[in-house]
Design a protein around this motif. Structure first.
Motif, PDB file in Angstrom:
ATOM      1  N   LEU A  53       0.831  -1.202   0.000  1.00 39.61           N
ATOM      2  CA  LEU A  53       0.000   0.000   0.000  1.00 39.61           C
ATOM      3  C   LEU A  53       0.868   1.255   0.000  1.00 39.61           C
ATOM      4  N   ALA A  54       1.932   1.244   0.806  1.00 39.85           N
ATOM      5  CA  ALA A  54       2.839   2.391   0.841  1.00 39.85           C
ATOM      6  C   ALA A  54       3.526   2.593  -0.501  1.00 39.85           C
ATOM      7  N   LEU A  55       3.967   1.503  -1.142  1.00 42.62           N
ATOM      8  CA  LEU A  55       4.622   1.620  -2.442  1.00 42.62           C
ATOM      9  C   LEU A  55       3.648   2.111  -3.510  1.00 42.62           C
ATOM     10  N   LEU A  56       2.393   1.700  -3.418  1.00 39.87           N
ATOM     11  CA  LEU A  56       1.389   2.187  -4.367  1.00 39.87           C
ATOM     12  C   LEU A  56       1.242   3.703  -4.265  1.00 39.87           C
ATOM     13  N   LEU A  57       1.147   4.199  -3.041  1.00 44.99           N
ATOM     14  CA  LEU A  57       1.004   5.647  -2.844  1.00 44.99           C
ATOM     15  C   LEU A  57       2.263   6.387  -3.275  1.00 44.99           C
ATOM     16  N   LEU A  58       3.431   5.865  -2.907  1.00 41.99           N
ATOM     17  CA  LEU A  58       4.676   6.534  -3.276  1.00 41.99           C
ATOM     18  C   LEU A  58       4.902   6.482  -4.786  1.00 41.99           C
ATOM     19  N   GLY A  59       4.577   5.356  -5.413  1.00 39.46           N
ATOM     20  CA  GLY A  59       4.752   5.257  -6.851  1.00 39.46           C
ATOM     21  C   GLY A  59       3.904   6.266  -7.602  1.00 39.46           C
ATOM     22  N   ASN A  60       2.661   6.450  -7.175  1.00 41.32           N
ATOM     23  CA  ASN A  60       1.812   7.449  -7.816  1.00 41.32           C
ATOM     24  C   ASN A  60       2.274   8.861  -7.505  1.00 41.32           C
ATOM     25  N   GLY A 108       5.885  14.774  -7.740  1.00 44.18           N
ATOM     26  CA  GLY A 108       7.173  14.154  -8.042  1.00 44.18           C
ATOM     27  C   GLY A 108       8.007  14.998  -8.979  1.00 44.18           C
ATOM     28  N   ARG A 109       7.379  15.581  -9.989  1.00 46.87           N
ATOM     29  CA  ARG A 109       8.117  16.474 -10.885  1.00 46.87           C
ATOM     30  C   ARG A 109       8.606  17.716 -10.150  1.00 46.87           C
ATOM     31  N   THR A 110       7.810  18.189  -9.202  1.00 46.99           N
ATOM     32  CA  THR A 110       8.246  19.341  -8.402  1.00 46.99           C
ATOM     33  C   THR A 110       9.432  18.982  -7.539  1.00 46.99           C
ATOM     34  N   PHE A 111       9.412  17.789  -6.944  1.00 42.56           N
ATOM     35  CA  PHE A 111      10.553  17.338  -6.139  1.00 42.56           C
ATOM     36  C   PHE A 111      11.829  17.333  -6.975  1.00 42.56           C
ATOM     37  N   ARG A 112      11.744  16.773  -8.185  1.00 47.45           N
ATOM     38  CA  ARG A 112      12.931  16.683  -9.025  1.00 47.45           C
ATOM     39  C   ARG A 112      13.401  18.054  -9.496  1.00 47.45           C
ATOM     40  N   ILE A 116       7.697  27.636  -8.210  1.00 47.06           N
ATOM     41  CA  ILE A 116       7.624  26.565  -7.217  1.00 47.06           C
ATOM     42  C   ILE A 116       8.059  27.110  -5.865  1.00 47.06           C
ATOM     43  N   HIS A 117       7.277  26.825  -4.840  1.00 50.80           N
ATOM     44  CA  HIS A 117       7.640  27.205  -3.476  1.00 50.80           C
ATOM     45  C   HIS A 117       8.637  26.173  -2.956  1.00 50.80           C
ATOM     46  N   VAL A 118       9.910  26.529  -2.965  1.00 50.50           N
ATOM     47  CA  VAL A 118      10.971  25.567  -2.677  1.00 50.50           C
ATOM     48  C   VAL A 118      10.877  25.049  -1.249  1.00 50.50           C
ATOM     49  N   ALA A 119      10.733  25.928  -0.284  1.00 54.87           N
ATOM     50  CA  ALA A 119      10.697  25.507   1.121  1.00 54.87           C
ATOM     51  C   ALA A 119       9.509  24.591   1.390  1.00 54.87           C
ATOM     52  N   ARG A 120       8.355  24.938   0.842  1.00 52.77           N
ATOM     53  CA  ARG A 120       7.171  24.094   1.047  1.00 52.77           C
ATOM     54  C   ARG A 120       7.368  22.722   0.418  1.00 52.77           C
ATOM     55  N   THR A 121       8.003  22.685  -0.745  1.00 50.01           N
ATOM     56  CA  THR A 121       8.254  21.403  -1.407  1.00 50.01           C
ATOM     57  C   THR A 121       9.203  20.547  -0.586  1.00 50.01           C
ATOM     58  N   GLN A 122      10.224  21.154  -0.009  1.00 50.88           N
ATOM     59  CA  GLN A 122      11.176  20.404   0.804  1.00 50.88           C
ATOM     60  C   GLN A 122      10.529  19.869   2.075  1.00 50.88           C
ATOM     61  N   VAL A 123       9.657  20.665   2.691  1.00 49.58           N
ATOM     62  CA  VAL A 123       8.948  20.182   3.880  1.00 49.58           C
ATOM     63  C   VAL A 123       8.030  19.026   3.517  1.00 49.58           C
ATOM     64  N   LEU A 124       7.341  19.130   2.380  1.00 51.40           N
ATOM     65  CA  LEU A 124       6.456  18.046   1.941  1.00 51.40           C
ATOM     66  C   LEU A 124       7.243  16.766   1.693  1.00 51.40           C
ATOM     67  N   ALA A 125       8.419  16.885   1.075  1.00 54.23           N
ATOM     68  CA  ALA A 125       9.248  15.705   0.844  1.00 54.23           C
ATOM     69  C   ALA A 125       9.687  15.077   2.163  1.00 54.23           C
ATOM     70  N   PHE A 126      10.025  15.900   3.143  1.00 56.21           N
ATOM     71  CA  PHE A 126      10.430  15.364   4.438  1.00 56.21           C
ATOM     72  C   PHE A 126       9.250  14.688   5.138  1.00 56.21           C
ATOM     73  N   VAL A 127       8.073  15.243   4.992  1.00 60.49           N
ATOM     74  CA  VAL A 127       6.886  14.645   5.612  1.00 60.49           C
ATOM     75  C   VAL A 127       6.589  13.285   4.990  1.00 60.49           C
ATOM     76  N   VAL A 128       6.648  13.204   3.663  1.00 61.67           N
ATOM     77  CA  VAL A 128       6.409  11.925   2.980  1.00 61.67           C
ATOM     78  C   VAL A 128       7.444  10.890   3.404  1.00 61.67           C
ATOM     79  N   SER A 129       8.698  11.309   3.472  1.00 62.28           N
ATOM     80  CA  SER A 129       9.755  10.388   3.878  1.00 62.28           C
ATOM     81  C   SER A 129       9.572   9.946   5.329  1.00 62.28           C
TER      82      SER A 129
END
Length: 370
Positions: free
Chosen positions: A204-211, A218-222, A236-249
């Motif tokens: 289930l986690a891989l399904l969510l992360l893959g999507n 994902g394009r914003t992260f890259r 792109i709001h860089v700081a918000r994107t970085q916080v979102l990536a940390f939350v997902v991780s």
């Protein structure tokens, strides 16, 4: 006077105004991922009946580590943030599951849904902790970011020892888990049930992360990883994107830690030391940064490393003192040596090497076709 021959007007096909054909499953990322998860789930169930209980437990452990390595791959491989504290985030998830399951047991609550509630609570608590760390990490770069996450990896296990009245110090907390449902039979192996639980949560986690990786996020992260200035100019709001990536991780790490607590039926600070954080980072680099398949290879390596260490120790004739000293340092040395070899021979990690070999074999097969 000769007649001028008539020139026929050029013929043109009228544009098709009918409805476009519906897009098949191959055109939908979600449907492809759902099909892949369904196939993987069926293979996992079939494999659970063909392996011995200890191997089933090892596969369940791989699934638990895969949640953490997949989350770290999103953070480091896709967003470019370095974290040395994911072992501590796994500890947060493990202790949340332990406290929640203990509270349910003390209240006399029973039911198969309780474990799902505990795992969801572990993810939510770890997400909250990850958001706090992510806000601080979004303001830092390079060694400063690594230093903050390193401090987290040291502080969190120390807190469990300091507040021993709640977390039971070095002894840790036990995690009461109900046996398999009676409908599976009285002799159903408990390790197989553990594999089913860990496998279902991980898929289930891989399904969510893959999507997520294939989506706009994902394009914003890259984009932020490749060039923060260009991403900022693109709106792109860089700081918000970085916080979102940390939350997902952090969510992946919390789920992985909770699953490890369920598998071991305990949560102790020794299981989530600084060494685990270093192993997680090296595992995703060796497996292949930026690829969820690479995270799988890293998780397999994390589980196979203890067996490899014991095998090497048995081959060497050493005194008990030297053997005890090597027991703690040999895994790190093996991991470090493997990392050096992989970075020299295959900079893209194991998954990058396999991808190149696959493309080479496919190209050779196409050239041989008549």
């Amino acid at each position: 006077m000769s007649a001028t021959p008539a020139v026929a007007p050029p013929t043109s096909r009228p544009p098709k105004t009918g409805p476009r054909p519906a897009e098949g499953p191959r055109g939908s990322t979600l449907l492809r991922h759902l099909a892949a998860v369904a196939v993987a789930g069926l293979l996992l169930v079939a494999l659970s009946y063909g392996v011995e209980p200890f191997r089933a437990f090892q596969l369940a452990t791989v699934a638990a580590y895969l949640c953490a390595t997949a989350g770290l791959t999103v953070l480091t491989g896709l967003n470019g943030q370095l974290s040395l504290g994911h072992g501590a985030l796994m500890a947060v998830g493990a202790y949340t599951v332990a406290l929640t399951q203990t509270a349910f047991a003390d209240a006399g609550a029973t039911g198969g849904w309780l474990l799902a509630v505990s795992l969801v609570a572990a993810v939510l608590v770890t997400v909250a902790v990850g958001a706090v760390i992510g806000v601080a990490a979004a303001r830092l770069r390079g060694p400063y970011l690594a230093g903050v996450t390193l401090a987290v990896a040291v502080v969190v296990p120390a807190l469990t020892v300091t507040f021993d009245g709640v977390f039971k110090g070095e002894q840790g907390l036990s995690v009461p888990v109900e046996p398999p449902p009676l409908g599976l039979g009285p002799y159903f192996p408990y390790e197989r049930w553990q594999l089913w639980i860990a496998g279902a949560a991980t898929l289930l986690a891989l399904l969510l992360l893959g999507n997520l990786v294939r989506s706009r996020f994902g394009r914003t992260f890259r984009a932020v990883r490749d060039d923060e200035v260009a991403a900022r100019l693109a709106g792109i709001h860089v700081a918000r994107t970085q916080v979102l990536a940390f939350v997902v991780s952090a969510a992946g790490a919390g789920l992985g830690g909770g699953l490890l607590a369920v598998l071991a039926q305990s949560a102790s600070p020794g299981a989530f030391s600084l060494t685990l954080s270093l192993f997680l980072l090296m595992a995703v680099v060796i497996g292949g940064l930026g690829s969820l398949a690479g995270a799988l290879w890293g998780a397999v390596l994390l589980v196979a490393l203890p067996d490899l260490t014991h095998a090497l120790s048995d081959l060497l004739t050493l005194s008990p003192a030297v053997a005890q000293r090597l027991e703690g340092n040999l895994p790190l040395a093996i991991f470090g040596g493997t990392l050096v070899v992989v970075m020299i021979a295959a900079p893209g990690g194991v998954q990058g090497l396999l991808s190149r070999l696959g493309r080479a074999l496919l190209g050779r097969w196409r050239r041989r076709r008549p």
